[in-house]
Design a protein around this motif. Sequence first.
Motif, mmCIF file in Angstrom:
data_model
loop_
_atom_site.group_PDB
_atom_site.id
_atom_site.type_symbol
_atom_site.label_atom_id
_atom_site.label_comp_id
_atom_site.label_asym_id
_atom_site.label_seq_id
_atom_site.Cartn_x
_atom_site.Cartn_y
_atom_site.Cartn_z
ATOM 1 N N GLU A 99 5.744 1.607 -15.088
ATOM 2 C CA GLU A 99 6.463 0.512 -15.725
ATOM 3 C C GLU A 99 7.529 -0.064 -14.798
ATOM 4 O OE1 GLU A 99 9.698 0.173 -19.241
ATOM 5 O OE2 GLU A 99 7.766 1.042 -19.834
ATOM 6 N N ARG A 100 8.273 0.804 -14.155
ATOM 7 C CA ARG A 100 9.344 0.331 -13.263
ATOM 8 C C ARG A 100 8.772 -0.381 -12.046
ATOM 9 N NH1 ARG A 100 13.474 5.407 -14.167
ATOM 10 N NH2 ARG A 100 13.824 4.935 -16.366
ATOM 11 N N LEU A 101 7.678 0.132 -11.507
ATOM 12 C CA LEU A 101 7.040 -0.558 -10.386
ATOM 13 C C LEU A 101 6.486 -1.906 -10.828
ATOM 14 C CD1 LEU A 101 5.230 2.387 -8.554
ATOM 15 C CD2 LEU A 101 7.285 1.154 -7.821
ATOM 16 N N LYS A 102 5.963 -1.969 -12.043
ATOM 17 C CA LYS A 102 5.483 -3.246 -12.583
ATOM 18 C C LYS A 102 6.628 -4.257 -12.622
ATOM 19 C CE LYS A 102 2.765 -5.972 -15.089
ATOM 20 N NZ LYS A 102 1.676 -6.705 -14.505
ATOM 21 N N TYR A 103 7.808 -3.796 -13.024
ATOM 22 C CA TYR A 103 8.962 -4.691 -13.066
ATOM 23 C C TYR A 103 9.412 -5.119 -11.675
ATOM 24 C CZ TYR A 103 9.505 -4.042 -18.098
ATOM 25 O OH TYR A 103 9.313 -4.041 -19.445
ATOM 26 N N ASN A 152 2.514 -6.611 -2.392
ATOM 27 C CA ASN A 152 1.331 -5.798 -2.094
ATOM 28 C C ASN A 152 1.706 -4.327 -1.885
ATOM 29 O OD1 ASN A 152 -0.508 -7.907 -2.291
ATOM 30 N ND2 ASN A 152 -0.355 -8.421 -0.125
ATOM 31 N N ALA A 153 2.820 -4.085 -1.218
ATOM 32 C CA ALA A 153 3.261 -2.710 -0.982
ATOM 33 C C ALA A 153 3.569 -2.007 -2.306
ATOM 34 C CB ALA A 153 4.494 -2.700 -0.078
ATOM 35 N N VAL A 154 4.186 -2.731 -3.231
ATOM 36 C CA VAL A 154 4.498 -2.150 -4.543
ATOM 37 C C VAL A 154 3.199 -1.871 -5.308
ATOM 38 C CG1 VAL A 154 5.678 -2.501 -6.748
ATOM 39 C CG2 VAL A 154 6.766 -3.247 -4.630
ATOM 40 N N GLU A 155 2.248 -2.785 -5.236
ATOM 41 C CA GLU A 155 0.956 -2.579 -5.909
ATOM 42 C C GLU A 155 0.239 -1.352 -5.343
ATOM 43 O OE1 GLU A 155 -0.439 -4.130 -8.482
ATOM 44 O OE2 GLU A 155 1.021 -5.725 -8.726
ATOM 45 N N GLU A 156 0.285 -1.176 -4.033
ATOM 46 C CA GLU A 156 -0.337 -0.008 -3.404
ATOM 47 C C GLU A 156 0.341 1.279 -3.873
ATOM 48 O OE1 GLU A 156 -0.124 -0.667 0.811
ATOM 49 O OE2 GLU A 156 -1.532 -2.340 0.734
ATOM 50 N N ILE A 159 -0.778 2.199 -7.365
ATOM 51 C CA ILE A 159 -2.099 2.840 -7.359
ATOM 52 C C ILE A 159 -1.956 4.309 -6.957
ATOM 53 C CG2 ILE A 159 -4.334 2.908 -6.151
ATOM 54 C CD1 ILE A 159 -4.101 -0.221 -6.032
ATOM 55 N N ALA A 160 -1.105 4.587 -5.980
ATOM 56 C CA ALA A 160 -0.919 5.959 -5.503
ATOM 57 C C ALA A 160 -0.321 6.871 -6.576
ATOM 58 C CB ALA A 160 -0.038 5.962 -4.256
ATOM 59 N N LEU A 169 8.498 11.260 -2.527
ATOM 60 C CA LEU A 169 8.027 10.832 -1.213
ATOM 61 C C LEU A 169 7.458 9.416 -1.273
ATOM 62 C CD1 LEU A 169 7.535 11.580 1.732
ATOM 63 C CD2 LEU A 169 5.349 12.578 1.035
ATOM 64 N N LEU A 170 6.652 9.149 -2.290
ATOM 65 C CA LEU A 170 6.044 7.829 -2.463
ATOM 66 C C LEU A 170 7.097 6.738 -2.619
ATOM 67 C CD1 LEU A 170 3.469 6.068 -3.029
ATOM 68 C CD2 LEU A 170 3.886 6.559 -5.438
#
Length: 183
Positions: A99-103, A152-156, A159-160, A169-170
């Motif tokens: 959720e936070r990465l989506k934001y 793109n980096a956030v989307e990757e 996925i991880a 680490l991610l």
Amino acid sequence: MLPTIVSRCQVIRFPPLSASEIAAALVERKGVTPARADSIARLAFGSYTRAVELLEGDATRALEASLEFLRAAVVGDALKISAVVEEWSDSGSRQSVHERLKYVTVWLRDALTWKTVAPKEASERIAVVGYEEVIGRIAARYDAGRIVNAWNAVEEADIAVDLNANLPLLLTALALKIRWIMS
């Protein structure tokens, strides 16, 4: 469900609802003010169920936490990055990290929108209502290519998360990558 049953089912796809349809339903069914309904509807991305979840949750706090991460990453504030990474990793659920990465992607998408369309049209298209000044500053400071690469980096990274990556680490690597992209 058994494969033999699924094979006999027909998939029916419903297009996403418009933000105005979601906002109207929130006002009517949940008694939300029109301004708050509009803000929540834009963040729901066509899902009334998601809008209700956002309404019942603390969407503002999650948005601000994602902006805090993005700011810390862009300026390379190691202490702030470390604090945010620890908070997000200790949240107890990979879903909350999603959720936070989506934001974070919402902030970047809104900055890209602000940068590429007319100002009046941009303010009608952005998802984060009430933060136009912040979005405008991001759009003014970075070129479209950098914003897209950070997105793109956030989307990757998102996925991880599903691939069972080590969250601290991610997220630290993501912050460093955003810093590198935006500088």
